[in-house]
Design a protein around this motif. Structure first.
Motif, PDB file in Angstrom:
ATOM      1  N   TYR A 198     -61.885 -12.854  80.590  1.00  0.00           N
ATOM      2  CA  TYR A 198     -61.834 -14.316  80.600  1.00  0.00           C
ATOM      3  C   TYR A 198     -62.529 -14.892  79.369  1.00  0.00           C
ATOM      4  CZ  TYR A 198     -60.638 -13.251  85.397  1.00  0.00           C
ATOM      5  OH  TYR A 198     -60.040 -12.723  86.518  1.00  0.00           O
ATOM      6  N   PRO A 199     -61.748 -15.384  78.408  1.00  0.00           N
ATOM      7  CA  PRO A 199     -62.340 -16.025  77.238  1.00  0.00           C
ATOM      8  C   PRO A 199     -62.684 -17.483  77.523  1.00  0.00           C
ATOM      9  CG  PRO A 199     -59.966 -15.944  76.999  1.00  0.00           C
ATOM     10  CD  PRO A 199     -60.293 -15.261  78.297  1.00  0.00           C
ATOM     11  N   SER A 200     -63.674 -17.987  76.835  1.00  0.00           N
ATOM     12  CA  SER A 200     -64.027 -19.409  76.928  1.00  0.00           C
ATOM     13  C   SER A 200     -64.539 -19.853  75.571  1.00  0.00           C
ATOM     14  CB  SER A 200     -65.079 -19.642  78.014  1.00  0.00           C
ATOM     15  OG  SER A 200     -66.266 -18.914  77.725  1.00  0.00           O
ATOM     16  N   PHE A 201     -64.512 -21.145  75.348  1.00  0.00           N
ATOM     17  CA  PHE A 201     -64.959 -21.693  74.069  1.00  0.00           C
ATOM     18  C   PHE A 201     -66.317 -22.351  74.250  1.00  0.00           C
ATOM     19  CE2 PHE A 201     -60.396 -21.396  73.737  1.00  0.00           C
ATOM     20  CZ  PHE A 201     -60.199 -20.916  72.456  1.00  0.00           C
ATOM     21  N   THR A 202     -67.261 -21.957  73.415  1.00  0.00           N
ATOM     22  CA  THR A 202     -68.609 -22.524  73.447  1.00  0.00           C
ATOM     23  C   THR A 202     -68.950 -23.068  72.065  1.00  0.00           C
ATOM     24  OG1 THR A 202     -69.752 -20.497  72.770  1.00  0.00           O
ATOM     25  CG2 THR A 202     -69.205 -20.723  75.104  1.00  0.00           C
ATOM     26  N   SER A 203     -70.106 -23.687  71.943  1.00  0.00           N
ATOM     27  CA  SER A 203     -70.536 -24.227  70.644  1.00  0.00           C
ATOM     28  C   SER A 203     -70.747 -23.113  69.626  1.00  0.00           C
ATOM     29  CB  SER A 203     -71.834 -25.020  70.818  1.00  0.00           C
ATOM     30  OG  SER A 203     -72.851 -24.210  71.379  1.00  0.00           O
ATOM     31  N   ALA A 204     -70.984 -21.894  70.125  1.00  0.00           N
ATOM     32  CA  ALA A 204     -71.198 -20.754  69.231  1.00  0.00           C
ATOM     33  C   ALA A 204     -69.895 -20.021  68.901  1.00  0.00           C
ATOM     34  CB  ALA A 204     -72.193 -19.791  69.857  1.00  0.00           C
ATOM     35  N   GLY A 205     -68.799 -20.466  69.506  1.00  0.00           N
ATOM     36  CA  GLY A 205     -67.514 -19.819  69.260  1.00  0.00           C
ATOM     37  C   GLY A 205     -66.895 -19.297  70.543  1.00  0.00           C
ATOM     38  N   ILE A 206     -65.991 -18.339  70.415  1.00  0.00           N
ATOM     39  CA  ILE A 206     -65.306 -17.786  71.578  1.00  0.00           C
ATOM     40  C   ILE A 206     -66.226 -16.790  72.290  1.00  0.00           C
ATOM     41  CG2 ILE A 206     -63.350 -16.422  72.384  1.00  0.00           C
ATOM     42  CD1 ILE A 206     -61.752 -17.480  70.053  1.00  0.00           C
ATOM     43  N   ARG A 207     -66.285 -16.924  73.610  1.00  0.00           N
ATOM     44  CA  ARG A 207     -67.094 -16.025  74.436  1.00  0.00           C
ATOM     45  C   ARG A 207     -66.166 -15.276  75.385  1.00  0.00           C
ATOM     46  NH1 ARG A 207     -71.265 -17.983  79.193  1.00  0.00           N
ATOM     47  NH2 ARG A 207     -72.281 -15.980  79.591  1.00  0.00           N
ATOM     48  N   ASN A 208     -66.206 -13.956  75.357  1.00  0.00           N
ATOM     49  CA  ASN A 208     -65.382 -13.148  76.246  1.00  0.00           C
ATOM     50  C   ASN A 208     -66.244 -12.505  77.325  1.00  0.00           C
ATOM     51  OD1 ASN A 208     -62.914 -13.570  74.945  1.00  0.00           O
ATOM     52  ND2 ASN A 208     -63.355 -11.996  73.423  1.00  0.00           N
ATOM     53  N   GLN A 209     -65.761 -12.568  78.556  1.00  0.00           N
ATOM     54  CA  GLN A 209     -66.441 -11.926  79.678  1.00  0.00           C
ATOM     55  C   GLN A 209     -65.437 -11.073  80.447  1.00  0.00           C
ATOM     56  OE1 GLN A 209     -68.040 -15.458  81.704  1.00  0.00           O
ATOM     57  NE2 GLN A 209     -70.086 -14.703  81.269  1.00  0.00           N
ATOM     58  N   ILE A 210     -65.871  -9.897  80.836  1.00  0.00           N
ATOM     59  CA  ILE A 210     -65.075  -9.032  81.703  1.00  0.00           C
ATOM     60  C   ILE A 210     -65.668  -9.149  83.093  1.00  0.00           C
ATOM     61  CG2 ILE A 210     -64.404  -6.659  82.199  1.00  0.00           C
ATOM     62  CD1 ILE A 210     -64.681  -6.125  79.166  1.00  0.00           C
ATOM     63  N   VAL A 211     -64.826  -9.536  84.057  1.00  0.00           N
ATOM     64  CA  VAL A 211     -65.280  -9.738  85.432  1.00  0.00           C
ATOM     65  C   VAL A 211     -64.621  -8.694  86.324  1.00  0.00           C
ATOM     66  CG1 VAL A 211     -65.417 -11.331  87.372  1.00  0.00           C
ATOM     67  CG2 VAL A 211     -65.614 -12.194  85.017  1.00  0.00           C
ATOM     68  N   LEU A 212     -65.427  -7.997  87.096  1.00  0.00           N
ATOM     69  CA  LEU A 212     -64.955  -6.933  87.989  1.00  0.00           C
ATOM     70  C   LEU A 212     -65.321  -7.292  89.420  1.00  0.00           C
ATOM     71  CD1 LEU A 212     -66.649  -5.559  85.310  1.00  0.00           C
ATOM     72  CD2 LEU A 212     -65.156  -3.673  86.007  1.00  0.00           C
ATOM     73  N   ARG A 213     -64.369  -7.113  90.347  1.00  0.00           N
ATOM     74  CA  ARG A 213     -64.575  -7.459  91.754  1.00  0.00           C
ATOM     75  C   ARG A 213     -64.109  -6.319  92.653  1.00  0.00           C
ATOM     76  NH1 ARG A 213     -62.466 -12.140  89.359  1.00  0.00           N
ATOM     77  NH2 ARG A 213     -63.801 -13.996  89.546  1.00  0.00           N
ATOM     78  N   SER A 214     -64.892  -6.035  93.691  1.00  0.00           N
ATOM     79  CA  SER A 214     -64.497  -5.009  94.652  1.00  0.00           C
ATOM     80  C   SER A 214     -65.369  -5.105  95.892  1.00  0.00           C
ATOM     81  CB  SER A 214     -64.636  -3.607  94.049  1.00  0.00           C
ATOM     82  OG  SER A 214     -64.270  -2.609  94.980  1.00  0.00           O
ATOM     83  N   ARG A 215     -64.847  -4.594  97.013  1.00  0.00           N
ATOM     84  CA  ARG A 215     -65.650  -4.480  98.223  1.00  0.00           C
ATOM     85  C   ARG A 215     -66.396  -3.141  98.266  1.00  0.00           C
ATOM     86  NH1 ARG A 215     -61.432  -7.806 100.324  1.00  0.00           N
ATOM     87  NH2 ARG A 215     -62.313  -9.529 101.536  1.00  0.00           N
ATOM     88  N   ASP A 216     -66.041  -2.234  97.376  1.00  0.00           N
ATOM     89  CA  ASP A 216     -66.638  -0.898  97.333  1.00  0.00           C
ATOM     90  C   ASP A 216     -67.722  -0.895  96.259  1.00  0.00           C
ATOM     91  OD1 ASP A 216     -67.190   1.840  96.656  1.00  0.00           O
ATOM     92  OD2 ASP A 216     -65.314   2.412  97.627  1.00  0.00           O
ATOM     93  N   ALA A 217     -68.987  -0.861  96.681  1.00  0.00           N
ATOM     94  CA  ALA A 217     -70.104  -0.972  95.745  1.00  0.00           C
ATOM     95  C   ALA A 217     -70.133   0.179  94.746  1.00  0.00           C
ATOM     96  CB  ALA A 217     -71.422  -1.039  96.515  1.00  0.00           C
ATOM     97  N   ALA A 218     -69.899   1.407  95.212  1.00  0.00           N
ATOM     98  CA  ALA A 218     -69.957   2.569  94.321  1.00  0.00           C
ATOM     99  C   ALA A 218     -68.829   2.531  93.301  1.00  0.00           C
ATOM    100  CB  ALA A 218     -69.878   3.855  95.139  1.00  0.00           C
TER     101      ALA A 218
END
Length: 253
Positions: free
Chosen positions: A211-231
């Motif tokens: 998920y990219p977003s635009f901030t005052s410092a430029g483009i910020r990329n984040q990788i988001v991971l979701r699961s019900r399995d903690a391990a």
């Protein structure tokens, strides 16, 4: 009132947002994000959100499609005192039941309004489809209602949130969805897209998104991971962090 899930499948849900003001852009929908976050914490997957106008045909059509597909359907909007508040009538029509003033709802409204104040417009908020259970509203007393797997709530965010506090404990959910975020500072999406896909393919049961977003410092990329399995989530997160650290090192060199 709650519907039990089938087998080991997690409970699913849809949100039906009702109102011309949303489609016109006059009012911003903040209810969907609130409901999504609330449901994630109790293990109910929000799978779909729709917006329909204040049109009975459109509401009935959408409602019948969604309630057949998901464990729960949450509607917001259209249960106020004005002529365009037609959600209750549409729900009654979708279920093929009668609708009329509910003595329980009238009693709740009388806690707030005097006999003179409880005019025909306000009494509209006491019209409930036959067979529905009321959802208490601690803010203004005008109730929502729950019929089969359809949960009908107000569109005003503070009232909707109060109703969710009543509804939430009665929902049948599962393990909550766990979330991890990996910052990809200084690494463009194109540089890690292929390797991220490999991580996702190697960790079935983990939802992986960038998920990219635009901030005052430029483009910020984040990788988001979701699961019900903690391990499994921990393994995928570590793989993503290692990948990003390697790419950052290459860029620095």
């Amino acid at each position: 009132m709650a519907r039990v899930t089938a087998g080991d499948r997690p409970a699913s849900a849809a949100v039906l947002i009702i109102g011309d003001e949303i489609l016109s852009g006059r009012t911003q929908d903040v209810n969907t994000s609130y409901i999504a976050n609330y449901l994630a914490q109790i293990g109910v997957d929000l799978r779909e959100a729709r917006v329909v106008p204040d049109n009975e045909e459109a509401i009935v059509e959408a409602l019948n499609a969604l309630r057949a597909r998901y464990t729960y359907v949450f509607t917001t909007g259209g249960i106020g005192p004005t002529h365009d508040d037609i959600t209750a009538d549409a729900v009654a029509r979708a279920f093929g039941v009668e609708i009329g003033e509910d003595p329980r709802a009238i009693a709740l409204l009388r806690e707030r309004f005097s006999k003179a104040e409880l005019n025909p417009a306000r009494r509209r908020m006491a019209r409930i489809p036959k067979g529905a259970n009321l959802i208490f509203n601690s803010v203004s007393r005008a109730p929502g209602f729950w019929i089969d797997n359809v949960i009908v709530m107000a569109g005003v965010p503070t009232i909707m949130q109060a109703m969710m506090d009543v509804v939430g404990p009665q929902l049948v959910g599962g393990p909550p969805v766990l979330v991890e975020t990996v910052e990809a500072d200084g690494v463009p999406e194109g540089a890690y897209a292929a390797r991220l896909e490999q991580i996702a393919r190697g960790h079935e049961g983990v939802s992986v998104g960038s998920y990219p977003s635009f901030t005052s410092a430029g483009i910020r990329n984040q990788i988001v991971l979701r699961s019900r399995d903690a391990a499994l989530l921990a393994s995928a997160t570590e793989a993503a962090r290692t990948m990003i650290a390697s790419l950052q090192k290459e860029n620095a060199g």
